[in-house]
Write a protein that holds these residues in place. Structure first.
Motif, PDB file in Angstrom:
ATOM      1  N   THR A   3       0.846  -1.188   0.000  1.00 55.47           N
ATOM      2  CA  THR A   3       0.000   0.000   0.000  1.00 55.47           C
ATOM      3  C   THR A   3       0.886   1.244   0.000  1.00 55.47           C
ATOM      4  O   THR A   3       1.994   1.222   0.529  1.00 55.47           O
ATOM      5  CB  THR A   3      -0.898   0.012   1.251  1.00 55.47           C
ATOM      6  OG1 THR A   3      -0.069  -0.064   2.414  1.00 55.47           O
ATOM      7  CG2 THR A   3      -1.883  -1.144   1.242  1.00 55.47           C
ATOM      8  N   PRO A   4       0.391   2.341  -0.572  1.00 57.71           N
ATOM      9  CA  PRO A   4       1.187   3.566  -0.637  1.00 57.71           C
ATOM     10  C   PRO A   4       1.121   4.386   0.665  1.00 57.71           C
ATOM     11  O   PRO A   4       1.301   5.585   0.647  1.00 57.71           O
ATOM     12  CB  PRO A   4       0.552   4.321  -1.801  1.00 57.71           C
ATOM     13  CG  PRO A   4      -0.868   3.876  -1.779  1.00 57.71           C
ATOM     14  CD  PRO A   4      -0.836   2.437  -1.324  1.00 57.71           C
ATOM     15  N   TYR A   5       0.837   3.722   1.771  1.00 60.95           N
ATOM     16  CA  TYR A   5       0.727   4.399   3.061  1.00 60.95           C
ATOM     17  C   TYR A   5       1.004   3.392   4.172  1.00 60.95           C
ATOM     18  O   TYR A   5       0.988   2.181   3.954  1.00 60.95           O
ATOM     19  CB  TYR A   5      -0.663   5.026   3.249  1.00 60.95           C
ATOM     20  CG  TYR A   5      -1.784   4.009   3.157  1.00 60.95           C
ATOM     21  CD1 TYR A   5      -2.199   3.295   4.280  1.00 60.95           C
ATOM     22  CD2 TYR A   5      -2.414   3.747   1.953  1.00 60.95           C
ATOM     23  CE1 TYR A   5      -3.207   2.344   4.189  1.00 60.95           C
ATOM     24  CE2 TYR A   5      -3.419   2.809   1.856  1.00 60.95           C
ATOM     25  CZ  TYR A   5      -3.817   2.118   2.979  1.00 60.95           C
ATOM     26  OH  TYR A   5      -4.814   1.175   2.884  1.00 60.95           O
ATOM     27  N   VAL A   6       1.243   3.921   5.362  1.00 60.38           N
ATOM     28  CA  VAL A   6       1.411   3.095   6.548  1.00 60.38           C
ATOM     29  C   VAL A   6       0.462   3.634   7.616  1.00 60.38           C
ATOM     30  O   VAL A   6       0.221   4.841   7.685  1.00 60.38           O
ATOM     31  CB  VAL A   6       2.884   3.099   7.040  1.00 60.38           C
ATOM     32  CG1 VAL A   6       3.317   4.471   7.470  1.00 60.38           C
ATOM     33  CG2 VAL A   6       3.086   2.107   8.153  1.00 60.38           C
ATOM     34  N   VAL A   7      -0.096   2.726   8.416  1.00 64.74           N
ATOM     35  CA  VAL A   7      -0.970   3.104   9.525  1.00 64.74           C
ATOM     36  C   VAL A   7      -0.259   2.705  10.812  1.00 64.74           C
ATOM     37  O   VAL A   7       0.196   1.573  10.946  1.00 64.74           O
ATOM     38  CB  VAL A   7      -2.344   2.396   9.417  1.00 64.74           C
ATOM     39  CG1 VAL A   7      -3.165   2.620  10.685  1.00 64.74           C
ATOM     40  CG2 VAL A   7      -3.104   2.891   8.195  1.00 64.74           C
ATOM     41  N   ARG A   8      -0.161   3.658  11.734  1.00 60.80           N
ATOM     42  CA  ARG A   8       0.506   3.386  13.009  1.00 60.80           C
ATOM     43  C   ARG A   8      -0.021   4.321  14.087  1.00 60.80           C
ATOM     44  O   ARG A   8      -0.675   5.324  13.784  1.00 60.80           O
ATOM     45  CB  ARG A   8       2.012   3.552  12.862  1.00 60.80           C
ATOM     46  CG  ARG A   8       2.437   4.950  12.472  1.00 60.80           C
ATOM     47  CD  ARG A   8       3.950   5.094  12.499  1.00 60.80           C
ATOM     48  NE  ARG A   8       4.419   6.353  11.993  1.00 60.80           N
ATOM     49  CZ  ARG A   8       4.339   7.529  12.622  1.00 60.80           C
ATOM     50  NH1 ARG A   8       3.773   7.611  13.797  1.00 60.80           N
ATOM     51  NH2 ARG A   8       4.822   8.621  12.068  1.00 60.80           N
ATOM     52  N   GLY A  53       1.270   8.811   4.043  1.00 65.06           N
ATOM     53  CA  GLY A  53       1.643   8.432   2.690  1.00 65.06           C
ATOM     54  C   GLY A  53       3.136   8.266   2.537  1.00 65.06           C
ATOM     55  O   GLY A  53       3.922   8.655   3.408  1.00 65.06           O
ATOM     56  N   GLU A  54       3.534   7.708   1.401  1.00 69.90           N
ATOM     57  CA  GLU A  54       4.961   7.499   1.107  1.00 69.90           C
ATOM     58  C   GLU A  54       5.767   8.793   1.160  1.00 69.90           C
ATOM     59  O   GLU A  54       6.962   8.782   1.457  1.00 69.90           O
ATOM     60  CB  GLU A  54       5.119   6.849  -0.267  1.00 69.90           C
ATOM     61  CG  GLU A  54       4.573   5.450  -0.336  1.00 69.90           C
ATOM     62  CD  GLU A  54       4.573   4.893  -1.750  1.00 69.90           C
ATOM     63  OE1 GLU A  54       4.926   3.706  -1.885  1.00 69.90           O
ATOM     64  OE2 GLU A  54       4.217   5.622  -2.696  1.00 69.90           O
ATOM     65  N   ASP A  55       5.102   9.913   0.872  1.00 72.26           N
ATOM     66  CA  ASP A  55       5.775  11.214   0.876  1.00 72.26           C
ATOM     67  C   ASP A  55       5.770  11.877   2.255  1.00 72.26           C
ATOM     68  O   ASP A  55       6.203  13.014   2.399  1.00 72.26           O
ATOM     69  CB  ASP A  55       5.119  12.141  -0.141  1.00 72.26           C
ATOM     70  CG  ASP A  55       3.646  12.379   0.149  1.00 72.26           C
ATOM     71  OD1 ASP A  55       3.103  11.811   1.137  1.00 72.26           O
ATOM     72  OD2 ASP A  55       3.009  13.135  -0.602  1.00 72.26           O
ATOM     73  N   GLY A  56       5.246  11.158   3.273  1.00 73.86           N
ATOM     74  CA  GLY A  56       5.195  11.696   4.622  1.00 73.86           C
ATOM     75  C   GLY A  56       3.951  12.506   4.928  1.00 73.86           C
ATOM     76  O   GLY A  56       3.792  13.021   6.035  1.00 73.86           O
ATOM     77  N   GLU A  57       3.041  12.613   3.960  1.00 72.14           N
ATOM     78  CA  GLU A  57       1.822  13.393   4.146  1.00 72.14           C
ATOM     79  C   GLU A  57       0.805  12.622   4.986  1.00 72.14           C
ATOM     80  O   GLU A  57       0.597  11.425   4.788  1.00 72.14           O
ATOM     81  CB  GLU A  57       1.217  13.710   2.773  1.00 72.14           C
ATOM     82  CG  GLU A  57      -0.056  14.516   2.850  1.00 72.14           C
ATOM     83  CD  GLU A  57      -0.667  14.762   1.481  1.00 72.14           C
ATOM     84  OE1 GLU A  57      -1.615  15.547   1.411  1.00 72.14           O
ATOM     85  OE2 GLU A  57      -0.202  14.160   0.490  1.00 72.14           O
TER      86      GLU A  57
END
Length: 155
Positions: A3-8, A53-57
């Motif tokens: 996925t183009p994001y991480v959840v934490r 997101g991958e870009d830190g957004e």
């Protein structure tokens, strides 16, 4: 496929501010919730979950209340967590972030020994939560001027 994001959980410096920025964008600016209703005393002790997101957004957020704060919202049962303030930015919708945030909040609830998660869903979102295993109960009620229903899922 990744996925183009991480959840934490929001534990890094700046994470809580990122969560609040998403909530402001979605609830205050987009849905018209008054800012003084959006942020409350529960935010201090809540577990905040963040999608990045991958870009830190910051793309989405949600919170878990547990212990006494949750008991106040779930009818006195301290073994039930309260999921709330789930929001995904407009540009990030349709990527599965909302479901990933719910699962992240459930994981945080399990880690704290909770047996179920309760939430107050805007009625237009009932189907979303039902697909994730939540069951509506009780009558419809207004919250911040919008119709809601209580829902619960056992963990």
């Amino acid at each position: 496929m990744s996925t183009p994001y991480v959840v934490r959980e929001a534990v890094e410096p700046g994470d809580r501010e990122a969560c609040f920025a998403v909530r402001k964008e979605v609830f205050v600016a987009e849905q018209g919730v008054p800012e003084d209703l959006e942020y409350d005393a529960y935010d201090v002790g809540a577990v905040q979950v963040l999608a990045i997101g991958e870009d830190g957004e910051a793309l989405g957020t949600g919170r878990l209340l547990h212990g006494g704060a949750a008991a106040a919202k779930t009818g006195g049962d301290a073994s039930v967590g309260s999921l709330g303030r789930l929001a995904v930015t407009r540009r990030a919708r349709g990527l599965g972030i909302g479901a990933a945030l719910v699962r992240g909040i459930e994981e945080a609830a399990r880690a704290r020994g909770l047996t179920a998660v309760d939430l107050h869903a805007q009625t237009h979102a009932l189907g979303f939560y039902e697909r994730l295993g939540y069951v509506a109960y009780g009558p419809e009620f207004p919250d911040a001027g919008m119709p809601h229903r209580a829902m619960r899922r056992a963990l």
